[in-house]
Design an enzyme around this catalytic site. Sequence first.
Site, mmCIF file in Angstrom:
data_model
loop_
_atom_site.group_PDB
_atom_site.id
_atom_site.type_symbol
_atom_site.label_atom_id
_atom_site.label_comp_id
_atom_site.label_asym_id
_atom_site.label_seq_id
_atom_site.Cartn_x
_atom_site.Cartn_y
_atom_site.Cartn_z
ATOM 1 N N LYS A 1 0.923 -1.130 0.167
ATOM 2 C CA LYS A 1 -0.128 0.008 0.005
ATOM 3 C C LYS A 1 0.906 1.181 0.246
ATOM 4 C CE LYS A 1 -4.524 -1.660 1.330
ATOM 5 N NZ LYS A 1 -5.439 -1.994 2.329
ATOM 6 N N ARG B 1 -3.640 -9.800 5.163
ATOM 7 C CA ARG B 1 -4.063 -10.051 3.909
ATOM 8 C C ARG B 1 -2.866 -9.555 2.973
ATOM 9 N NH1 ARG B 1 -6.280 -6.555 -0.055
ATOM 10 N NH2 ARG B 1 -7.627 -7.165 -1.191
HETATM 11 C C1 7PM Z 1 -6.921 0.024 -4.696
HETATM 12 C C2 7PM Z 1 -7.040 0.425 -3.656
HETATM 13 C C3 7PM Z 1 -6.410 -1.296 -4.904
HETATM 14 C C4 7PM Z 1 -7.193 -0.402 -2.439
HETATM 15 C C5 7PM Z 1 -6.593 -2.190 -4.012
HETATM 16 C C6 7PM Z 1 -6.761 -1.668 -2.742
HETATM 17 C C7 7PM Z 1 -8.178 -4.522 2.159
HETATM 18 C C8 7PM Z 1 -9.182 -5.073 1.683
HETATM 19 C C9 7PM Z 1 -8.207 -4.034 0.009
HETATM 20 C C10 7PM Z 1 -7.844 -4.133 3.617
HETATM 21 C C11 7PM Z 1 -9.594 -5.892 3.791
HETATM 22 C C12 7PM Z 1 -5.669 -3.205 -1.516
HETATM 23 C C13 7PM Z 1 -6.540 -2.643 -1.850
HETATM 24 N N1 7PM Z 1 -7.577 -3.718 1.053
HETATM 25 N N2 7PM Z 1 -9.803 -6.005 2.620
HETATM 26 N N3 7PM Z 1 -9.281 -5.122 0.439
HETATM 27 N N4 7PM Z 1 -8.879 -5.020 4.631
HETATM 28 N N5 7PM Z 1 -10.546 -6.617 4.946
HETATM 29 O O1 7PM Z 1 -4.180 -2.523 -1.444
HETATM 30 O O2 7PM Z 1 -7.023 -3.584 3.940
HETATM 31 O O3 7PM Z 1 -5.595 -4.512 -1.791
HETATM 32 S S1 7PM Z 1 -8.104 -3.839 -1.520
#
Ligand code: 7PM
Length: 277
Positions: A221, A255
């Site tokens: 991230k 995750r």
């Molecule tokens: C763009 C923005 C692409 C954010 C992908 C993401 C989480 C999640 C995601 C989390 C839970 C990523 C995120 N992040 N579910 N889904 N917790 N429970 O970087 O932090 O994977 S998507």
Amino acid sequence: MEMNFAGRVLDMSRCHVMGILNVTPDSFSDGGKFNAPDAALARARQMVADGAAFIDVGGESTRPGASEVSVQEELDRVCPVVEAIARELDVVISVDTSAPAVMTETASLGAGLINDVRALQRPGAPEAAAAAGIPVCLMHIQGEPDSMQDNPRYRNVRRDVSSFLTERMRVVEAAGVKPEDIILDPGFGFGKRVEHNLALLASLEQLHILGHPLLVGMSRKSMLGHITGREVNERLPASVAAATIAAMKGASVIRVHDVRETVDAVSVVAAMKEAGR
Ligand code: 7PM
């Protein structure tokens, strides 16, 4: 502290790794090679071999600015993959969705966890989750994915996240979700600046006071990009460090994109905790 994910029971006093499986056309720079259920299944197989206890299947991109996908499109992307994984692999299938119809349908195909980044705020979602009868992860988010990073503001980020999650628990329990089926997540990067994310990580133990297992996602991230100055594809060491911190602070599920490396890090923390008991 055990939880039952559609028949698979996990000890949540330990730390487990959740592998990310995106099934959106924009998920891969190769233009969606892993969209075919076969390719997604191959990726899932590898993550299970690498030690993943959960596979998080997502068909709606939560990328800031991403276009919203119709429920039918999401069902078409996610269902074949959930079905294939359920048939072949010994793993808990988590479905990253906000759509009640996707919760209902994937639960009937063998999904074991509903992972909703909108914390079941869509109309009908709490009822769909309760009827599905599988655990849910309630994640904190400020705003909506397309605009959440525009100007995140908090009076006190730790207290605001904690009250949001407490309120969501009240609502979903009123709809019939059992308290023992709830996992909580501070939602790193979801309507937060670097300093908000770091304050939440530093005080992760405080969220434990709410009495539920914690899930965290920091893999690759932008907070890690801000700290290290690295591009997204060079954030593995920072991601493993973040996972190690979360495991030390008692997170039950981490995750990640990189399962093998994270499983090793979590094993070191588990070995240390075991020796110290
Ligand atoms: C763009 C923005 C692409 C954010 C992908 C993401 C989480 C999640 C995601 C989390 C839970 C990523 C995120 N992040 N579910 N889904 N917790 N429970 O970087 O932090 O994977 S998507």
